[in-house]
Design a protein around this motif. Sequence first.
Motif, PDB file in Angstrom:
ATOM      1  N   GLN A  96       0.861  -1.185   0.000  1.00 58.93           N
ATOM      2  CA  GLN A  96       0.000   0.000   0.000  1.00 58.93           C
ATOM      3  C   GLN A  96       0.898   1.236   0.000  1.00 58.93           C
ATOM      4  O   GLN A  96       1.785   1.350   0.848  1.00 58.93           O
ATOM      5  N   LEU A  97       0.677   2.138  -0.938  1.00 58.47           N
ATOM      6  CA  LEU A  97       1.411   3.401  -0.962  1.00 58.47           C
ATOM      7  C   LEU A  97       0.692   4.374  -0.046  1.00 58.47           C
ATOM      8  O   LEU A  97      -0.501   4.627  -0.208  1.00 58.47           O
ATOM      9  N   ALA A  98       1.405   4.863   0.947  1.00 59.78           N
ATOM     10  CA  ALA A  98       0.836   5.822   1.895  1.00 59.78           C
ATOM     11  C   ALA A  98       1.624   7.113   1.784  1.00 59.78           C
ATOM     12  O   ALA A  98       2.798   7.155   2.120  1.00 59.78           O
ATOM     13  N   GLY A 119       5.896  12.811   2.355  1.00 59.96           N
ATOM     14  CA  GLY A 119       6.608  11.872   1.517  1.00 59.96           C
ATOM     15  C   GLY A 119       5.911  10.524   1.460  1.00 59.96           C
ATOM     16  O   GLY A 119       4.830  10.321   2.000  1.00 59.96           O
ATOM     17  N   ASP A 120       6.583   9.595   0.782  1.00 61.04           N
ATOM     18  CA  ASP A 120       5.998   8.284   0.514  1.00 61.04           C
ATOM     19  C   ASP A 120       6.481   7.222   1.484  1.00 61.04           C
ATOM     20  O   ASP A 120       7.651   7.174   1.855  1.00 61.04           O
ATOM     21  N   ALA A 121       5.541   6.360   1.838  1.00 60.98           N
ATOM     22  CA  ALA A 121       5.845   5.167   2.628  1.00 60.98           C
ATOM     23  C   ALA A 121       5.176   3.990   1.929  1.00 60.98           C
ATOM     24  O   ALA A 121       4.053   4.113   1.429  1.00 60.98           O
ATOM     25  N   LEU A 122       5.878   2.883   1.861  1.00 61.47           N
ATOM     26  CA  LEU A 122       5.317   1.645   1.341  1.00 61.47           C
ATOM     27  C   LEU A 122       5.012   0.770   2.541  1.00 61.47           C
ATOM     28  O   LEU A 122       5.888   0.525   3.380  1.00 61.47           O
ATOM     29  N   LYS A 152       5.377  -3.851   7.945  1.00 64.64           N
ATOM     30  CA  LYS A 152       6.702  -3.604   7.373  1.00 64.64           C
ATOM     31  C   LYS A 152       6.553  -2.307   6.587  1.00 64.64           C
ATOM     32  O   LYS A 152       5.765  -2.224   5.637  1.00 64.64           O
ATOM     33  N   ILE A 153       7.279  -1.302   7.013  1.00 67.52           N
ATOM     34  CA  ILE A 153       7.140   0.033   6.427  1.00 67.52           C
ATOM     35  C   ILE A 153       8.472   0.453   5.823  1.00 67.52           C
ATOM     36  O   ILE A 153       9.516   0.387   6.478  1.00 67.52           O
ATOM     37  N   LEU A 197      10.184   3.748   4.429  1.00 68.31           N
ATOM     38  CA  LEU A 197      10.126   5.202   4.271  1.00 68.31           C
ATOM     39  C   LEU A 197      11.143   5.609   3.220  1.00 68.31           C
ATOM     40  O   LEU A 197      12.339   5.318   3.347  1.00 68.31           O
ATOM     41  N   ARG A 198      10.685   6.269   2.196  1.00 67.18           N
ATOM     42  CA  ARG A 198      11.568   6.756   1.136  1.00 67.18           C
ATOM     43  C   ARG A 198      12.450   7.890   1.666  1.00 67.18           C
ATOM     44  O   ARG A 198      12.101   8.539   2.665  1.00 67.18           O
ATOM     45  N   PRO A 199      13.578   8.158   1.009  1.00 63.03           N
ATOM     46  CA  PRO A 199      14.457   9.247   1.453  1.00 63.03           C
ATOM     47  C   PRO A 199      13.700  10.565   1.632  1.00 63.03           C
ATOM     48  O   PRO A 199      12.886  10.941   0.786  1.00 63.03           O
ATOM     49  N   GLY A 200      13.931  11.212   2.768  1.00 60.62           N
ATOM     50  CA  GLY A 200      13.291  12.484   3.065  1.00 60.62           C
ATOM     51  C   GLY A 200      11.884  12.372   3.615  1.00 60.62           C
ATOM     52  O   GLY A 200      11.305  13.368   4.050  1.00 60.62           O
ATOM     53  N   SER A 201      11.301  11.192   3.629  1.00 60.75           N
ATOM     54  CA  SER A 201       9.934  10.997   4.124  1.00 60.75           C
ATOM     55  C   SER A 201       9.932  10.823   5.634  1.00 60.75           C
ATOM     56  O   SER A 201      10.936  10.462   6.227  1.00 60.75           O
ATOM     57  N   TYR A 202       8.761  11.074   6.232  1.00 57.46           N
ATOM     58  CA  TYR A 202       8.650  10.834   7.664  1.00 57.46           C
ATOM     59  C   TYR A 202       7.219  10.509   8.057  1.00 57.46           C
ATOM     60  O   TYR A 202       6.266  10.898   7.374  1.00 57.46           O
ATOM     61  N   LEU A 203       7.112   9.760   9.155  1.00 59.18           N
ATOM     62  CA  LEU A 203       5.827   9.496   9.788  1.00 59.18           C
ATOM     63  C   LEU A 203       5.530  10.679  10.682  1.00 59.18           C
ATOM     64  O   LEU A 203       6.371  11.076  11.485  1.00 59.18           O
ATOM     65  N   GLY A 204       4.335  11.225  10.569  1.00 61.22           N
ATOM     66  CA  GLY A 204       3.979  12.392  11.358  1.00 61.22           C
ATOM     67  C   GLY A 204       3.940  12.106  12.850  1.00 61.22           C
ATOM     68  O   GLY A 204       3.762  10.963  13.285  1.00 61.22           O
ATOM     69  N   LEU A 205       4.104  13.144  13.626  1.00 61.02           N
ATOM     70  CA  LEU A 205       4.058  13.043  15.078  1.00 61.02           C
ATOM     71  C   LEU A 205       2.658  12.590  15.491  1.00 61.02           C
ATOM     72  O   LEU A 205       1.660  13.208  15.117  1.00 61.02           O
ATOM     73  N   HIS A 206       2.599  11.502  16.243  1.00 66.26           N
ATOM     74  CA  HIS A 206       1.309  10.983  16.708  1.00 66.26           C
ATOM     75  C   HIS A 206       1.467  10.370  18.095  1.00 66.26           C
ATOM     76  O   HIS A 206       2.531   9.918  18.470  1.00 66.26           O
ATOM     77  N   THR A 207       0.369  10.387  18.844  1.00 58.26           N
ATOM     78  CA  THR A 207       0.343   9.875  20.205  1.00 58.26           C
ATOM     79  C   THR A 207      -0.382   8.539  20.215  1.00 58.26           C
ATOM     80  O   THR A 207      -1.423   8.385  19.573  1.00 58.26           O
ATOM     81  N   HIS A 208       0.158   7.590  20.948  1.00 62.44           N
ATOM     82  CA  HIS A 208      -0.472   6.273  21.072  1.00 62.44           C
ATOM     83  C   HIS A 208      -1.442   6.278  22.246  1.00 62.44           C
ATOM     84  O   HIS A 208      -1.025   6.366  23.392  1.00 62.44           O
TER      85      HIS A 208
END
Length: 113
Positions: free
Chosen positions: A11-13, A21-24, A37-38, A40-51
């Motif tokens: 899944q492209l996220a 950016g892109d995450a597979l 299994k994620i 992260l492409r160069p320069g991409s990031y997962l946004g700040l989130h709280t669990h």
Amino acid sequence: MVFNFDDFEVQLANGLKGGEGDALVRSFSDDLNAVKKITLRPGSYLGLHTHEGTSEIALVLDGKGEVLEDGRHKPLRQGDVVYCPEGHAHSIRNTSDADLLLFCVIPEQKAER
């Protein structure tokens, strides 16, 4: 149970968790856990989130990056584990020119258990 992530559809996220950016993402989930299994492409990031109601464990399989946890940036490299307990916030960024590959487990934590 044994499975291979290569058997799951990719899944492209774009902008995962409010990042950029892109995450597979390849994932499996049941009533107890989500396993992902994620890439992260160069320069991409997962946004700040709280669990809330759960936690997360992420193992860096390959690549380099950084984690922002509880307001502090820390470098990441292959073999590092990020543990984000319930109620805490984190973000993961690929800071390199190559893919950052993560294996993540998100257990369901329910108060009635």
